[in-house]
Design an enzyme around this catalytic site. Structure first.
Site, PDB file in Angstrom:
ATOM      1  N   CYS A 197       2.178   0.228  -8.385  1.00 14.63           N
ATOM      2  CA  CYS A 197       3.413   0.738  -7.708  1.00 14.63           C
ATOM      3  C   CYS A 197       4.934   0.757  -8.409  1.00 14.63           C
ATOM      4  O   CYS A 197       5.626   1.718  -8.209  1.00 14.63           O
ATOM      5  CB  CYS A 197       3.696  -0.136  -6.501  1.00 14.63           C
ATOM      6  SG  CYS A 197       4.059  -1.637  -6.577  1.00 14.63           S
ATOM      7  N   GLY A 217       0.970  -1.158  -0.078  1.00 12.35           N
ATOM      8  CA  GLY A 217       0.113  -0.138  -0.038  1.00 12.35           C
ATOM      9  C   GLY A 217       1.012   1.114  -0.054  1.00 12.35           C
ATOM     10  O   GLY A 217       1.780   1.255  -0.220  1.00 12.35           O
ATOM     11  N   SER A 218       0.381   2.348   0.405  1.00 11.51           N
ATOM     12  CA  SER A 218       0.702   3.632   0.561  1.00 11.51           C
ATOM     13  C   SER A 218       2.227   3.493   1.546  1.00 11.51           C
ATOM     14  O   SER A 218       2.058   3.022   2.521  1.00 11.51           O
ATOM     15  CB  SER A 218      -0.042   4.854   0.681  1.00 11.51           C
ATOM     16  OG  SER A 218      -0.509   4.466   1.998  1.00 11.51           O
ATOM     17  N   GLY A 254       2.072   2.327   5.445  1.00 10.62           N
ATOM     18  CA  GLY A 254       3.538   1.507   5.932  1.00 10.62           C
ATOM     19  C   GLY A 254       4.371   2.214   7.227  1.00 10.62           C
ATOM     20  O   GLY A 254       4.564   1.684   8.190  1.00 10.62           O
ATOM     21  N   GLU A 312       5.731  -3.363   1.152  1.00  9.80           N
ATOM     22  CA  GLU A 312       5.824  -3.186  -0.288  1.00  9.80           C
ATOM     23  C   GLU A 312       4.971  -1.730  -0.490  1.00  9.80           C
ATOM     24  O   GLU A 312       3.819  -1.814  -0.881  1.00  9.80           O
ATOM     25  CB  GLU A 312       5.431  -4.345  -1.230  1.00  9.80           C
ATOM     26  CG  GLU A 312       6.068  -4.213  -2.493  1.00  9.80           C
ATOM     27  CD  GLU A 312       5.065  -3.757  -3.544  1.00  9.80           C
ATOM     28  OE1 GLU A 312       5.582  -2.549  -3.736  1.00  9.80           O
ATOM     29  OE2 GLU A 312       3.980  -4.263  -3.858  1.00  9.80           O
TER      30      GLU A 312
END
Ligand code: UN1
Length: 503
Positions: free
Chosen positions: A292, A236-237, A241, A258
């Protein structure tokens, strides 16, 4: 047939019970038209806690099943995915808005990782290590880890789960999965497909080996904070994270993060421009800029700038935008209005910094609640402001450079460190880009774009991308615990480091 009816037919065909996608509290919309296509019941944080306890019980049984036999379950999962590829790919197109070949490509990525994991199930190797003591043997053993938590994002709603689940399962772990609230339907479909594989596998697969947890942030937090989840793999963003990472660290759990990417390419004087053009177009506009690994920054050498830019502009002006369900357009919708608004905001800021924009406007699909955008090509005077950030939309910032070292420096001067590429036929430049002083990303490519990685390599990135690695290579090691074993088969008890302790 309307999209809602088609969705419900697909889900039923994939094996999902109607109760799981109708009459619930979580409204699911397709970005293709903006209409509601399902209403999924969600669960509470308490329910999630109970599900994790059940997954722990499943782990306690599954860890005793031999690795190659665990691989058999993943082999069957791969078979079921092959059989469901068309339907699941179509469902990805409906739920995320991916074009047909990308929806199918995502399912292919799942099949690929299953194949990889089946082989891996016979190769969970540890080392045998020379010991300094006579009559001793030292080795390492890899053991199943426990319940693996997976948090996935909307943009790869099924492949990212499979990267984690296929490895976790052969490693002897059970899996709890919290999909994005924007994409619960494809998760339910995966659960049904997995259950079919389990049924074919037979008795030694415990119940609750896979649990899909559909719910909000509180459900995610329950997983992240649960003492019986030793590893959480979260996609995710970077903002997400920053919350998940420290919470896991607090209880010494493992994190495979990630997160965002602000991926760049460098086009050198010797580049094959035809090839570069196609790679740039797919990297920057593919998946409507919502990977991403999407190409977001491009540094073009001044000697080829005027040859490349008009061709790029033409590609941007002519690329087809439209419904992935009813047209062959190359660019589908953005996931929602929020994504479109963020794109517009970024373009406004780029303009304020002197950016010259081609595209970027809304494409009218005829549905007021669907948000399609013409991909934006933005020529920037320098790398500043919004160029340094990831905007999850099809925006490519282009900048001119004159010196390769300077381009490398600019390339690495952002927070994220996921993917990167160079277009050159000069081996010195190519090797320098891949060297220790070259790209600082987890993925560095020559003469291909930043996106579209194969599963055989480890996938992930450095810095604000989070440092995690999923998929191929030895990424499996994160899903197991390592024990170092020393066995003394002699009649003496020599101590290491020459220590004596005679009693
Ligand atoms: C992602 O966008 O989260 O390399 C994953 C790629 C794909 C995976 C992207 N294989 O673009």
């Amino acid at each position: 047939m309307n999209v809602k009816n088609e969705t419900s037919e697909l889900l039923k065909r994939l094996g999902v019970d109607e109760k799981a996608f109708s009459g619930g509290d979580l409204s699911v919309r397709t970005p293709v038209t903006g209409e509601e296509i399902a209403a999924v019941p969600s669960i509470s944080a308490n329910d999630a806690g109970a599900a994790i306890e059940r997954a722990y019980e499943a782990f306690k049984t599954w860890r005793n099943v031999p690795g190659p036999r665990r691989g058999e379950l993943v082999r069957l999962l791969g078979e079921e995915l092959r059989a469901s590829k068309d339907d699941l790919g179509r469902l990805v197109s409906i739920e995320v808005g991916k074009i047909r070949s990308e929806g199918l490509g995502e399912v292919q990525e799942m099949i690929d990782i299953c194949d990889f994991a089946v082989g891996l199930s016979r190769q969970l190797y540890g080392l045998t290590i020379a010991t300094e003591r006579p009559g001793h043997r030292m080795m390492e053993t890899w053991h199943p880890l426990g319940v693996v938590g997976v948090i996935s994002a909307f943009n790869f709603p099924v492949a990212v789960w499979s990267w984690n689940a296929a490895l976790a399962l052969v490693c002897g772990d059970s899996v709890v999965w919290k999909p994005s609230e924007k994409t619960p339907l494809t998760a339910l479909a995966c659960e049904a497909i997995f259950n079919r594989a389990v049924k074919r596998f037979g008795g030694d697969a415990p119940a609750d080996l896979l649990t899909v947890l559909i719910g909000d942030r509180a459900v995610g937090e329950a997983m992240v904070d649960h003492p019986k989840v030793p590893l959480v793999s979260a996609t995710g963003s970077t903002r997400m994270g920053r919350e998940v990472g420290p919470r896991l660290a607090k209880r010494f759990a493992r994190a495979v993060l990630e997160l965002g990417g602000n991926n760049a390419g460098i086009v050198c004087p010797s580049a094959d421009l035809d090839m570069a053009l196609r790679a740039i177009a797919f990297g920057a506009m593919g998946t409507a800029g919502q990977r991403c690994t999407t190409l977001r920054r491009l540094f073009v050498h001044e000697s080829v700038y005027d040859a490349l830019l008009p061709r790029l502009r033409k590609a941007y002006e002519s690329v087809s935008v439209g419904s992935p369900l009813t047209t062959d357009a190359l660019v589908g919708p953005l996931i929602d209005k929020g994504a479109f608004d963020n794109m517009q905001k970024a373009l406004q800021e780029a303009k304020k910094l002197g950016g010259k924009v081609v595209g970027g406007t809304r494409f009218d699909s005829g549905d007021a609640d669907a948000f399609y955008a013409h991909p934006a090509l933005v020529e920037m005077p320098e790398q500043a402001g919004v160029v340094l950030e990831e905007t999850f939309a099809p925006i490519l910032y282009v900048m001119k450079y004159s010196d390769f070292d300077e381009a490398l420096e600019l390339h690495n001067a952002v927070g994220a460190g996921l993917s990167s590429c160079v277009f050159t036929t000069d081996m010195r430049e190519a090797e320098e880009f891949l060297s220790a002083r070259g790209s600082d990303c987890g993925i560095a490519n020559v003469n291909i774009g930043t996106s579209g990685a194969e599963i055989g390599g480890a996938f992930g990135g450095e810095k604000e991308t989070g440092g995690g690695r999923e998929s191929g290579s030895d990424a499996w090691k994160a899903y197991m615990r390592r024990a170092t074993n020393t066995v003394n088969y002699s009649k003496e008890l020599p101590l290491a480091q020459g220590v004596s302790f005679d009693i």
